[in-house]
Design an enzyme around this catalytic site. Structure first.
Site, mmCIF file in Angstrom:
data_model
loop_
_atom_site.group_PDB
_atom_site.id
_atom_site.type_symbol
_atom_site.label_atom_id
_atom_site.label_comp_id
_atom_site.label_asym_id
_atom_site.label_seq_id
_atom_site.Cartn_x
_atom_site.Cartn_y
_atom_site.Cartn_z
ATOM 1 C CG HIS A 1 -11.914 0.129 2.345
ATOM 2 N ND1 HIS A 1 -11.406 0.665 1.190
ATOM 3 C CD2 HIS A 1 -11.009 -0.797 2.757
ATOM 4 C CE1 HIS A 1 -10.257 0.081 0.907
ATOM 5 N NE2 HIS A 1 -9.986 -0.807 1.825
ATOM 6 C CG HIS B 1 -0.526 -5.783 -3.013
ATOM 7 N ND1 HIS B 1 -1.677 -6.037 -2.319
ATOM 8 C CD2 HIS B 1 -0.393 -4.437 -3.032
ATOM 9 C CE1 HIS B 1 -2.226 -4.881 -1.943
ATOM 10 N NE2 HIS B 1 -1.469 -3.909 -2.367
ATOM 11 C CG ASP C 1 -7.385 -5.470 -5.932
ATOM 12 O OD1 ASP C 1 -8.561 -5.785 -6.199
ATOM 13 O OD2 ASP C 1 -7.075 -4.917 -4.862
ATOM 14 C CG ASP D 1 0.482 -0.684 -3.257
ATOM 15 O OD1 ASP D 1 0.677 -1.337 -4.287
ATOM 16 O OD2 ASP D 1 -0.573 -0.736 -2.605
ATOM 17 C CG ASP E 1 -2.481 0.958 -5.434
ATOM 18 O OD1 ASP E 1 -2.069 -0.205 -5.609
ATOM 19 O OD2 ASP E 1 -3.046 1.316 -4.382
ATOM 20 C CG ASP F 1 -6.623 -1.447 -5.043
ATOM 21 O OD1 ASP F 1 -6.908 -0.267 -4.769
ATOM 22 O OD2 ASP F 1 -6.125 -2.212 -4.213
#
Lengths: 435, 435, 435, 435
Positions: free
Chosen positions: C102, C270, C295, C306, C308, C338
């Protein structure tokens, strides 16, 4: 019909991992020793009569789909006996030593208790005759199917139903004892509520405790030495069942002074429905001294009801076996296949395939768990995490001899504590490389 | 800054249901009597210092959004005192009598325990001075934010952290006592595990029991008579917390002989995260003799984490109050607003609006519950469902004097039992028409 | 600091399944060919800058826990550059070819857009210089952390924020293009709602469509040929996100005529949060022609947010690779990690261990999927199930040439259809034996 | 049996909120005008034949519990006709205008399609004769109960089943048309999968599209002008249903060019099972131009399967009616009571009580929604939030005339945007005070 029920199916044998034969074991080798015990003795596998012989494939939106050749569409005594023969052929061919049943699975209900009991006696006599060196892992009474139990059995709002449930459990314990059953199970599918608005939960729980006390008394009276097991399930068919999970059930048993009389039958699909991993429920049962039996199945992680699928997840099987090994085994309990074919699986051979892949999955779990234990690095990682408690002051803490003032003084001496990495990814790596 | 923190906000008054003023109560009328007790005494409402004065609007994906005028961006003692003044202005204007805090909310942490304690003493002295006739509903120690607690406080794998947690709870109990707090809370946000692979759950639970035993001993030593409360939460931040729900916590307390020393602080959002209705958790606490306090908030039924919203559901509030009335009230506990503004609500007046609608919701719940109880038809429906147990044989059952053989005999006499409708839709109708 | 950031960590090499070295691959062998393609080309693994270099271990209840040696506690340009050097050392030692970022991860924000852009330019210039033969898999703009985005970026209720989001995406697309990025991602963490009561969902969705149209136009204008990807997520941080799942996002793209301009970035965690298996989301994307990137992570099946985590489930990895192979590969997308360390994993080496076990898991998935495909019996089982549609009449149906009247006539000719077993247990057996 | 089926039940009348009569409406007053339309015209209430007349109380763990006086235990034509008479007495006494049915609910299946169709014709002729001014809200074909549909109807792996489903839908559309039905529904209970391992999802979805195309063609051919409705449901009985939710179904319809031929029948319990609020699904349908009908029921928020309870939540009813009013009403659809008595509710009067409380709940929702709309402050709050888009530049954005470069220039002019509070607590306050 006294011939062969599964004519196309051979005795299922161990052929090893390279076999492509769906009707052979690739990992489960009954007589092979793992960590000093034969595979079959680690597992004590059991076939669940209800799923395998009474599962119809019906669901809330669909009619039955199975048409097994030995059925004729009736629930007669004749067919009940035929099914019992099929059951023993099945467990013989599969090579397992145990079976489990509800009273009403194996024999037709009757218009009166007397008639139902007579039916049961007749089928049980046949089972006794047929079972040879096979054994009952556990028996139980079906207190959920008949409409009289719609408000519960032991927790029904109706005294007459409570009494009926008592009479039915009495008989089911007797026949389990007669068949040399090693355990007796209570699954309270209707012991719970649909709405708190019309329920006196406290009174219902008091009744449940009275009921279980009476069961303990009757067990002793008839000399039945098997373990009494409670099978937690959070919900379905009711919105809330009183035996929600292992900890909830343990609280109930402790509150009513019943903790030494019962153990738990942990089912993986029930575990996940209650928001826990299967491993969590097994460990909770184990450290409360309550691990008694395992209903080896699995649910669908995206589905909110009991799917009772054959477990095929090797990682989960490995976790299960880590707990069982830590528990020193599961006897006098065992692994009951509380698992059923999907509604859409309609070939007779599917019954075998489901059980074979389930047994092979557990066998992979045992082999992997043994590998992890023999390797030792996962245990060592855990041991090291807590090593500060192996110190002198740690021992004081664990012995209840370190009060807040003493500890505060230590903090002032020590300053900010060092905190090590939890090494979770490393633990997961070690675990996964054993699969 | 010793002036007014909320200059635009008047004293919040009761204006009745027809008022359109967002800064007035429409249902909560502190001095009005309901079922023989003033509304304010039924609720004993408390403002949670952390959400109201330390809530930043930050979330795992976002930076803080609130910029309250009394903040200057630091966590200094000066600002800590300013916040404490704001706190008392807030609870005065809102018209509640209680507040709740964690040690680290109200005063800055320090580089050492000594420094942290000195900071706390300074702020607590001011609070004592300011609080007048306001009271602490409960205090607690924050054992979850600092990185030292990443593996837990009482259940940390590190002895030094266990000791630090002990020292911190010791001090937090002292200041709660100094502020005449009526209860002390244990919320074990980090007392749980992320993975069973690297965790010795049994050892951690033993440590937790030792820790709580020491807390009980210290409470007695310092003459603190407030109730010790445990606040169940199933998970978040950890994957599994040891105080999962009311029944799990009760099992732990019974196992370690602590059942008479603790009560429970039930939070509605924690209840639903554990798979139960809030009403279920409250009733479970009540019938285990453990209902001690209520964290009045709600979650989002579609969301899997703790949203800590102000409760606005009138039906849920009615159920809560039915249990509280049945419990004979909640004192010495109360209703703590463990509820926060949404991240996107950034006006100072939103702090008042949230609390006002929360208090009005509970007041509607109380009025509805009183209406139901005075009407009596719901209670009557329930009583009737169980009336067969009010018979002579029912009494034998409830007294533990009806064994299986006796009951079997009765079944043979009675034949098939009659089973009445559960009348759930009627119960729901009666309930809803009271809203 | 231009020296070595990971001095104790060697170049990670493939050592094969028997290795016990945590800092070596046991299954991932970059240059080895599987089904005619090198492993590294199947995966195109990418390190996510945010988790690996900006993950602090903070959570909603806890402060940061990581103290990486190259950090000094500031978000300065100097440290931003140091992190970028660490990033390239990391991906070099790990042996992957891609990274993702990002805008606000890699460079400090500014007081104005101009300042933020200048910071970004400075860091991006360094990245360009350092990246050599490494590539950007995708870039994106962080439109969720800053409080200005609390109501959304493209769907904010504030025009000024919509404009700011546009300016930020414009710049992020430019630098992605400058770094020869192969894709550009939109993840709408704040593009959704907390409550429908204060939201005009239709207007917000219209704005989102306008925003994406402008992005497409700008992409074309600057000659950026990378794929635009949307990353579905059902919720968190908002209660409901507009890109809920693959099908929801596809509906949006079709409704607004954008279906040919975007593909999807499917994230396993997700997927499960939206109530689907990861495999389902991948297959849904694939058959809608939208599978663009993966991801690679996983959630906790009992947790509603989440997490991750690094994927360690071999069965899931095998399912993922079955879809990727069916899709003819994933390029120009790839597998972005991710995934983040658990908060409690605080050693620098844990960063490597997490990625290594993640890459090995995917490699096991690829090997297993290849085995299944080469064996062919699973594909054959599926093909056979549908073979009745390979008939002449089946072809008419599939060509849309069999109307209801024709089919009714056929039913009358044919009588009751035969319905074969679904053989799900056999399919599971074949699948599991390939693991 | 041509006498009275509900002899103890009077015509249900409106008696107003102070009535204590369970067999009277307290809020639903059919002829009363709200926002310029009669209540009965807002709702167009419909009784679902299946739940009310074919619901047995059976569940996956329990046998039927209802023994309605008009049943004799058979599924004969004689009893089918008796039930149809009971149906019209029921809807007459309840005072609703519509009913809904599946083909196989109202008439016995046959050994052949011809026999089943003949049975259906006979019952439908009677219904036509009896229905007078009552109307069919919608009809549908039951493509899920018979074992032939175990793999689906339109998505079965068997061509013969696809054909059978076509023939059955053809007939069901004909009889719906004959009974002047205003809509026709597709609910794909078996159109989905249990496992992706043995499923060709793409092929199945292609078949589904072909099937629906044929349905559209046949509808036109026979001159049936009713709306075709698809009823989304995420799962149960299958693990995944293709019509998962409103957005998923819309994507399917758009992909296959069917978007103008279908609308959606939104069921609240299905909404929550898919992870959405009912309000979300209704709004999603509305803004996609697809809101066609509402199945007014509710689920249990803690339960993972379809409980089909009568809706009693006033807040939810208010949200539903806000959407319906925004939609300009629901005609030619209506509110179908896809709701059933709990298994344990076994009195004939319970059938009425459930419907009465359901209708009263919706009526309260309508009254509350009207109050909110007339008051206007909630709408005003929302309008204000977006007012920056009502500016000149906002209009450019909404017209697609503001590209990224233009917007970036504006950001540089404007500087950091102001972002107002979302006022969610105020919105909730306004909403709740209308209840």
């Amino acid at each position: 019909w006294e011939g062969e029920f599964f004519p196309g199916i051979p005795q299922i044998k161990y052929e090893g991992p390279s076999s492509k034969n769906p009707l052979a074991f690739k990992y489960y080798n009954a007589e092979e020793e793992v960590l000093g015990k034969k595979m079959k003795d680690w597992f004590r596998f059991s076939v669940a009569f209800w799923h395998t012989f009474r599962g119809t494939g019906g669901d809330p939106f669909g009619a039955p789909t199975k048409s097994w050749p030995w059925e004729d569409g009736t629930n007669s005594l004749k067919i009940a006996k035929r099914r019992m023969r099929a059951n023993f052929e099945f467990i013989n061919k599969l090579g397992v030593d145990y079976w489990c049943f509800h009273d009403r699975d194996i024999a037709p209900d009757g218009k009166t208790l007397e008639e139902a009991n007579a039916n049961l006696d007749e089928v049980v006599a046949l089972a006794k005759e047929l079972q040879g060196n096979k054994k009952v892992l556990w028996g139980t009474a079906q207190l959920f199917m008949h409409p009289r139990y719609m408000h519960g059995g032991a927790t029904s709002s109706e005294l007459g139903v409570y009494a009926y449930a008592a009479a039915q459990v009495k008989k089911a314990m007797e026949v389990t004892h007669y068949l040399a059953g090693e355990n007796y199970v209570f699954w309270g599918g209707r012991e719970g509520y649909q709405s708190l608005l019309n329920t006196d939960m406290e009174r219902e729980l008091n009744h449940l405790a009275r009921f279980l006390e009476s069961a303990v008394a009757y067990k002793k009276k008839i000399g039945f030495n098997g373990t009494l097991l409670i099978e937690p399930k959070p919900q379905e068919p009711t919105k809330h069942q009183y035996d929600w999970d292992a900890a909830t059930t343990a609280n109930f048993l402790r509150k009513y002074g019943l903790i030494d009389e019962f153990k738990l039958n942990i089912e993986c699909n029930h575990a996940t429905l209650s928001g826990h991993s299967c491993h969590h429920e097994l460990e909770t049962a184990r450290i409360n001294g309550l691990l008694g039996n395992i209903d080896a199945n699995t649910g669908d992680p995206q589905v909110g009801w009991d799917t009772d699928q054959f477990l095929i997840d090797i990682a989960e099987a490995t976790n299960i076996m880590l707990t069982v090994i830590r528990n020193g085994g599961i006897a006098p309990g065992g692994f009951n296949f509380d698992a059923k074919l999907r509604r859409e699986s309609t070939d007779v051979e599917d019954l075998f395939i489901g059980h074979i892949v389930g047994m092979d999955t557990m066998a992979r779990g045992l082999r992997n768990a043994a590998k992890l234990i023999e390797d030792g690095s996962l245990d060592e990682l855990v041991r090291k995490r807590y090593q500060s408690f192996d110190s002198e002051i740690g021992s004081l803490v664990e012995a209840g001899k370190a009060d807040f003032e003493f500890l505060e003084k230590k903090v002032k001496e020590w300053g900010e504590p060092k905190v090590a990495s939890a090494k979770q990814e490393l633990a997961e790596m070690i675990f996964q490389y054993a699969l």
